[in-house]
Design a protein around this motif. Structure first.
Motif, PDB file in Angstrom:
ATOM      1  N   GLY A 167       0.638  -1.183  -0.032  1.00 19.55           N
ATOM      2  CA  GLY A 167       0.053  -0.059  -0.038  1.00 19.55           C
ATOM      3  C   GLY A 167       0.781   1.095  -0.034  1.00 19.55           C
ATOM      4  N   ARG A 168       0.505   2.058   0.872  1.00 19.09           N
ATOM      5  CA  ARG A 168       1.145   3.411   1.181  1.00 19.09           C
ATOM      6  C   ARG A 168       2.074   3.362   2.469  1.00 19.09           C
ATOM      7  NH1 ARG A 168       1.055   6.473  -3.608  1.00 19.09           N
ATOM      8  NH2 ARG A 168      -0.970   6.022  -5.009  1.00 19.09           N
ATOM      9  N   GLU A 171       5.219   5.509   2.087  1.00 22.24           N
ATOM     10  CA  GLU A 171       5.289   6.898   2.211  1.00 22.24           C
ATOM     11  C   GLU A 171       5.098   7.247   3.636  1.00 22.24           C
ATOM     12  OE1 GLU A 171       3.129   6.628  -1.908  1.00 22.24           O
ATOM     13  OE2 GLU A 171       3.568   5.327  -0.234  1.00 22.24           O
ATOM     14  N   ASP A 243      -3.070   4.123   3.874  1.00 20.54           N
ATOM     15  CA  ASP A 243      -3.461   4.060   2.376  1.00 20.54           C
ATOM     16  C   ASP A 243      -4.226   5.179   1.994  1.00 20.54           C
ATOM     17  OD1 ASP A 243      -1.874   1.624   2.534  1.00 20.54           O
ATOM     18  OD2 ASP A 243      -3.476   0.512   2.071  1.00 20.54           O
ATOM     19  N   GLU A 244      -5.258   5.625   2.867  1.00 20.02           N
ATOM     20  CA  GLU A 244      -6.318   6.695   2.205  1.00 20.02           C
ATOM     21  C   GLU A 244      -5.387   8.010   2.527  1.00 20.02           C
ATOM     22  OE1 GLU A 244      -8.656   9.891   2.047  1.00 20.02           O
ATOM     23  OE2 GLU A 244      -7.387   9.332   3.898  1.00 20.02           O
ATOM     24  N   TYR A 246      -2.034   8.870   2.567  1.00 22.22           N
ATOM     25  CA  TYR A 246      -0.824   8.900   1.844  1.00 22.22           C
ATOM     26  C   TYR A 246      -0.882   8.928   0.260  1.00 22.22           C
ATOM     27  CZ  TYR A 246       1.556   9.111   6.604  1.00 22.22           C
ATOM     28  OH  TYR A 246       2.008   9.407   7.613  1.00 22.22           O
ATOM     29  N   ALA A 247      -2.024   8.618  -0.083  1.00 23.74           N
ATOM     30  CA  ALA A 247      -2.421   8.664  -1.330  1.00 23.74           C
ATOM     31  C   ALA A 247      -2.603   9.859  -2.155  1.00 23.74           C
ATOM     32  CB  ALA A 247      -3.603   7.820  -1.714  1.00 23.74           C
ATOM     33  N   ASP A 249      -1.528  13.838  -3.253  1.00 15.96           N
ATOM     34  CA  ASP A 249      -0.755  14.382  -4.001  1.00 15.96           C
ATOM     35  C   ASP A 249       0.606  14.775  -3.369  1.00 15.96           C
ATOM     36  OD1 ASP A 249      -2.124  13.569  -6.125  1.00 15.96           O
ATOM     37  OD2 ASP A 249      -2.790  15.773  -6.302  1.00 15.96           O
ATOM     38  N   ILE A 254      -1.380  15.274   2.311  1.00 18.09           N
ATOM     39  CA  ILE A 254      -1.470  14.254   3.247  1.00 18.09           C
ATOM     40  C   ILE A 254      -1.729  14.568   4.636  1.00 18.09           C
ATOM     41  CG2 ILE A 254       0.262  12.489   4.135  1.00 18.09           C
ATOM     42  CD1 ILE A 254       1.626  12.309   1.493  1.00 18.09           C
ATOM     43  N   ARG A 289       8.044   7.512  -4.482  1.00 18.44           N
ATOM     44  CA  ARG A 289       7.224   7.101  -5.587  1.00 18.44           C
ATOM     45  C   ARG A 289       7.617   6.707  -6.899  1.00 18.44           C
ATOM     46  NH1 ARG A 289       2.301  11.444  -3.840  1.00 18.44           N
ATOM     47  NH2 ARG A 289       1.422  10.019  -2.258  1.00 18.44           N
TER      48      ARG A 289
END
Length: 354
Positions: A167-168, A171, A243-244, A246-247, A249, A254, A289
């Protein structure tokens, strides 16, 4: 089997070298500094790995750290600070290039490399261990890429590992500079399995019988023989909000998502991100990324060297080291102080230049 009386031992050096029963043992030997890497250590490790590459007397290589505190706390941060405050950035960049080449050598090594990440393993320690074919943790392992705390960005192939995390999570770990225990490190892809702290000699004793097998099969055999359940992977349960959030931009977006999240862990993360260098967090976000998109360690290492050159020219790096390592007042004065004021075009140019 104890590998302390083998051939080519150099117990008074910063890296101790032993060979016994087909096992080449490299011990980082600066226990007072939690085995922080020096240029000499990097050269010794590189030269020895190159020597063992075609040596039939060595079938498996083992990396470990001396002392009880940990495998490797990273690079020599004080030397880093001296270089960037005395106009010697290019000399230190040359050292980083040598270190990154060593990390790539370990990743592509033709023989299994086992890394024992007991205790502290951070920064440059992750560069050595995280790319090995067999990565062992213990219940007291503490693993992190904490660079954004000092105005820097994850390197030594750390962006590659973070980019491959589920996932994220990559990040999140980069921006917060969070420390993982054994369970989280396995979940994030930084380690393979866990053993108890008193099982390492048993692992060494099993290795001669496994010579000739590929690294993944050696890892499976060792986990069956000596593996123990790792402490709970706390981050698995945090995946929903990670995941929500750090998605988004960029770092500012964030933080907005973290602030709006009802989960307590999100508020803790927001505080951590705000405490780190805005320039570093924005840079690390893009670097992770980019590494995820390519999933190619050599490209990540080349990119990280460009990013290092870029960040060395900014005041956050010496200021972060001063605040966290030298004066230890933990109150860095970041410039700029707000992620929204960071020049994203500069960062994009450093990330993309090739």
């Amino acid at each position: 089997m104890t590998l302390t009386n083998g051939t080519n031992a150099a117990e008074d050096e910063q890296v101790s070298i032993d060979v016994m029963d087909g096992i080449g043992l490299l011990t980082l030997n600066r226990p007072r500094q939690i085995n922080a890497l020096t240029r000499g250590m990097v050269k010794t490790l590189t030269d020895q790995l190159e020597q063992w590459r075609g040596d039939p007397a060595v079938g498996i290589v083992v990396l470990r750290g001396a002392g009880e505190r940990g495998f490797c706390a990273g690079g020599d941060i004080l030397a880093f600070h001296t270089a960037i405050t005395t106009g010697k950035q290019h000399e230190f960049l040359s050292f980083l290039a040598e270190e990154f080449r060593l990390d790539g050598l370990i990743a592509a090594y033709p023989k299994p490399v086992l890394a024992y990440m007991d205790g502290v393993c951070m920064g440059g320690g992750v560069g050595l261990a995280g790319h090995a074919g067999i990565r062992i943790v213990t219940p007291r392992s503490a693993i992190a890429m904490p660079e954004t705390r000092i105005g820097y960005s994850p390197d030594v192939g750390g962006t590659h590992l973070l980019g491959l995390a589920p996932g994220r999570l990559g990040e999140h770990l980069a921006l917060t500079a969070s420390t993982m225990g054994a369970g989280d490190a396995i979940h994030a892809g930084f380690a393979d399995f866990c053993i108890s702290e008193d099982s390492f000699e048993d692992v060494l004793a099993a290795l001669p019988d496994l010579i000739g097998l590929p690294a993944n099969e050696v890892a499976v055999a060792l986990e069956i023989l000596h593996g123990t359940p790792a402490p709970d992977a706390r981050l698995v349960a945090e995946a929903v909000w990670i995941d929500e959030a750090y998605a988004a931009d960029d770092v500012s977006a964030i933080l907005e998502r973290l602030d709006a999240s009802p989960f307590p862990g999100a508020a803790t993360a927001a505080t951590a991100v705000r405490g780190n260098s805005p320039l570093s967090t924005q840079t690390a976000l893009r670097a992770v990324r980019a590494a995820r998109d390519e999933a190619h360690l050599p490209s990540a290492l080349a990119r990280e060297l460009r990013v290092a050159d870029y960040l060395m020219k900014h005041p956050d790096l010496p200021e972060g080291i001063r605040a966290q390592i030298i004066d230890k007042d933990r109150t860095p004065r970041w410039s700029p102080a707000d992620p929204a004021d960071v020049d994203q075009q500069e960062i994009a140019a450093a990330i993309a230049a090739g």
